[in-house]
Write a protein that holds these residues in place. Structure first.
Motif, PDB file in Angstrom:
ATOM      1  N   VAL A 159       0.846  -1.185   0.000  1.00  0.00           N
ATOM      2  CA  VAL A 159       0.000   0.000   0.000  1.00  0.00           C
ATOM      3  C   VAL A 159       0.891   1.248   0.000  1.00  0.00           C
ATOM      4  CG1 VAL A 159      -1.713   1.264   1.344  1.00  0.00           C
ATOM      5  CG2 VAL A 159      -1.825  -1.224   1.197  1.00  0.00           C
ATOM      6  N   PRO A 160       0.740   2.115  -1.002  1.00  0.00           N
ATOM      7  CA  PRO A 160       1.595   3.310  -1.036  1.00  0.00           C
ATOM      8  C   PRO A 160       1.180   4.328   0.028  1.00  0.00           C
ATOM      9  CG  PRO A 160      -0.027   3.391  -2.802  1.00  0.00           C
ATOM     10  CD  PRO A 160      -0.234   2.082  -2.093  1.00  0.00           C
ATOM     11  N   SER A 161       2.092   5.216   0.369  1.00  0.00           N
ATOM     12  CA  SER A 161       1.793   6.233   1.383  1.00  0.00           C
ATOM     13  C   SER A 161       0.742   7.215   0.865  1.00  0.00           C
ATOM     14  CB  SER A 161       3.071   6.997   1.726  1.00  0.00           C
ATOM     15  OG  SER A 161       2.739   8.217   2.347  1.00  0.00           O
ATOM     16  N   PHE A 162      -0.138   7.631   1.756  1.00  0.00           N
ATOM     17  CA  PHE A 162      -1.180   8.593   1.377  1.00  0.00           C
ATOM     18  C   PHE A 162      -0.991   9.903   2.159  1.00  0.00           C
ATOM     19  CE2 PHE A 162      -5.713  10.035   1.067  1.00  0.00           C
ATOM     20  CZ  PHE A 162      -5.789  10.046  -0.310  1.00  0.00           C
ATOM     21  N   GLU A 163       0.234  10.093   2.608  1.00  0.00           N
ATOM     22  CA  GLU A 163       0.522  11.246   3.476  1.00  0.00           C
ATOM     23  C   GLU A 163       0.188  12.581   2.810  1.00  0.00           C
ATOM     24  OE1 GLU A 163       4.300  12.602   6.073  1.00  0.00           O
ATOM     25  OE2 GLU A 163       4.304  10.554   5.286  1.00  0.00           O
ATOM     26  N   SER A 164       0.443  12.653   1.495  1.00  0.00           N
ATOM     27  CA  SER A 164       0.176  13.923   0.803  1.00  0.00           C
ATOM     28  C   SER A 164      -1.261  13.989   0.284  1.00  0.00           C
ATOM     29  CB  SER A 164       1.156  14.077  -0.359  1.00  0.00           C
ATOM     30  OG  SER A 164       0.948  13.031  -1.289  1.00  0.00           O
ATOM     31  N   ARG A 165      -2.095  13.034   0.654  1.00  0.00           N
ATOM     32  CA  ARG A 165      -3.506  12.942   0.205  1.00  0.00           C
ATOM     33  C   ARG A 165      -3.626  12.633  -1.276  1.00  0.00           C
ATOM     34  NH1 ARG A 165      -6.483  15.315   4.476  1.00  0.00           N
ATOM     35  NH2 ARG A 165      -5.286  16.844   5.613  1.00  0.00           N
ATOM     36  N   LEU A 166      -2.535  12.175  -1.881  1.00  0.00           N
ATOM     37  CA  LEU A 166      -2.602  11.775  -3.288  1.00  0.00           C
ATOM     38  C   LEU A 166      -1.579  10.680  -3.521  1.00  0.00           C
ATOM     39  CD1 LEU A 166      -2.897  13.997  -6.427  1.00  0.00           C
ATOM     40  CD2 LEU A 166      -1.184  12.189  -6.369  1.00  0.00           C
ATOM     41  N   ILE A 191      -5.508   2.147   1.405  1.00  0.00           N
ATOM     42  CA  ILE A 191      -4.655   3.278   1.004  1.00  0.00           C
ATOM     43  C   ILE A 191      -4.946   4.505   1.864  1.00  0.00           C
ATOM     44  CG2 ILE A 191      -4.201   4.954  -0.859  1.00  0.00           C
ATOM     45  CD1 ILE A 191      -4.435   2.653  -2.868  1.00  0.00           C
ATOM     46  N   VAL A 192      -6.238   4.828   2.040  1.00  0.00           N
ATOM     47  CA  VAL A 192      -6.560   6.074   2.749  1.00  0.00           C
ATOM     48  C   VAL A 192      -6.583   5.884   4.271  1.00  0.00           C
ATOM     49  CG1 VAL A 192      -7.845   6.971   0.780  1.00  0.00           C
ATOM     50  CG2 VAL A 192      -9.097   5.822   2.623  1.00  0.00           C
ATOM     51  N   VAL A 251      -5.423   7.918  -6.611  1.00  0.00           N
ATOM     52  CA  VAL A 251      -6.321   8.036  -5.465  1.00  0.00           C
ATOM     53  C   VAL A 251      -5.983   9.346  -4.764  1.00  0.00           C
ATOM     54  CG1 VAL A 251      -7.078   6.959  -3.299  1.00  0.00           C
ATOM     55  CG2 VAL A 251      -6.226   5.518  -5.173  1.00  0.00           C
ATOM     56  N   PHE A 252      -6.962  10.219  -4.571  1.00  0.00           N
ATOM     57  CA  PHE A 252      -6.665  11.461  -3.862  1.00  0.00           C
ATOM     58  C   PHE A 252      -7.890  11.991  -3.144  1.00  0.00           C
ATOM     59  CE2 PHE A 252      -8.311  14.677  -6.963  1.00  0.00           C
ATOM     60  CZ  PHE A 252      -8.561  13.836  -8.036  1.00  0.00           C
TER      61      PHE A 252
END
Ligand SMILES: O=C(O)CCC(=O)C(=O)O
Ligand SMILES: [Fe+2]
Length: 266
Positions: A54-61, A128-129, A211-212
């Protein structure tokens, strides 16, 4: 006499509105049944999507490349290309392009609807989120749509995806066609997002999954030029689908701008 005539006109008006509203209610009931049938029959193969880190969603995108098996993308593309002529909207300075709304997709694009509704997509986006999300309601015209950029100048200006719900709201894009004369044979339609104060280009080749949190990340799509084409499946997921009265009214106003007066009765 005049009063009577006015009363008759008023009664006809109210009758007409009530009838239109009833018809939309009946339509959504039919769509719910159709949705059950699609869930039960149309299976989409998401391949190893759920096994991916699962990629990081720290930047909301975030984005994944080569998200789905080629055969699945082929099916989705075939369905999208069979769609009836998209409804073109032109909102000066904001948006020029075609959109096929959720209710139309029910008729001609069961795999696109099945992908959006699938357990796998809900799980992936939730992971992800970092919170449980579900598809947004059937009466929301933006829950699921196919966006067509196919005439020179088709674009979308800077915007946030308005959140009409109590929970957090996420936008998921799956480009299925992106062809033209820009780098890598892609179109000149570039998705740009502002992360903090930095403007970033988000690559949208076919079969990438973006995804954002559209309600928090300002974004736009630059215009395509002659001979180019870009088709994107746009999906929205939400952590709590309930809407208060104001949120519901604002959604209808926006849907009317994009899809016309029929969206009033949703
Ligand atoms: O076409 C795109 O890449 C973006 C579309 C978009 O902004 C949306 O669906 O909210
Ligand atoms: Fe958007």
């Amino acid at each position: 006499m005049v009063t009577e005539a006015l009363l008759v006109i008023a009664a006809a008006g109210v009758g007409g509105l009530t009838y239109a509203r009833w018809r939309r209610g009946a339509l959504y009931e039919a769509l719910e049944k159709r949705l059950d049938a699609i869930r039960a029959s149309a299976r989409v193969d998401v391949g190893s999507l759920l096994q991916r880190p699962v990629p990081s969603f720290e930047s909301r995108l975030t984005r994944l490349t080569e998200a789905l098996p080629t055969t699945t993308i082929d099916t989705l593309r075939r369905e999208a290309l069979q769609l009836v002529r998209p409804e073109r909207s032109y909102i000066p300075t904001h948006k020029k392009g075609g959109t096929v709304a959720y209710e139309t997709l029910f008729e001609t694009a069961p795999s696109i609807v099945a992908l959006y509704q699938s357990r796998e997509m809900c799980d992936l986006i939730s992971r992800i989120v970092g919170m449980d999300v579900r598809p947004t309601p059937i009466y929301d015209q933006s829950s699921l749509s196919v966006l067509f950029y196919e005439k020179p100048g088709d674009h979308i200006g800077w915007h946030y995806d308005h959140n009409f719900y109590r929970g957090r709201h996420f936008t998921v894009l799956l480009p299925i066609i992106n062809e033209g004369t820009a780098g890598g044979g892609l179109s000149h339609a570039t998705l740009k997002a502002k992360i903090g104060s930095t403007e970033t280009d988000v690559a949208t080749p076919p079969n990438s999954l973006i995804v954002f949190e559209g309600a928090r990340v300002n974004h736009k799509v630059t215009p395509i030029i002659e001979g180019e084409r870009r088709l994107v499946i746009s999906m929205t997921y939400c952590s709590d689908n309930r809407a208060n009265v104001v949120q519901g009214a604002v959604r209808r106003i926006k849907d009317v701008a994009f899809f016309g007066p029929r969206a009033l009765w949703t």
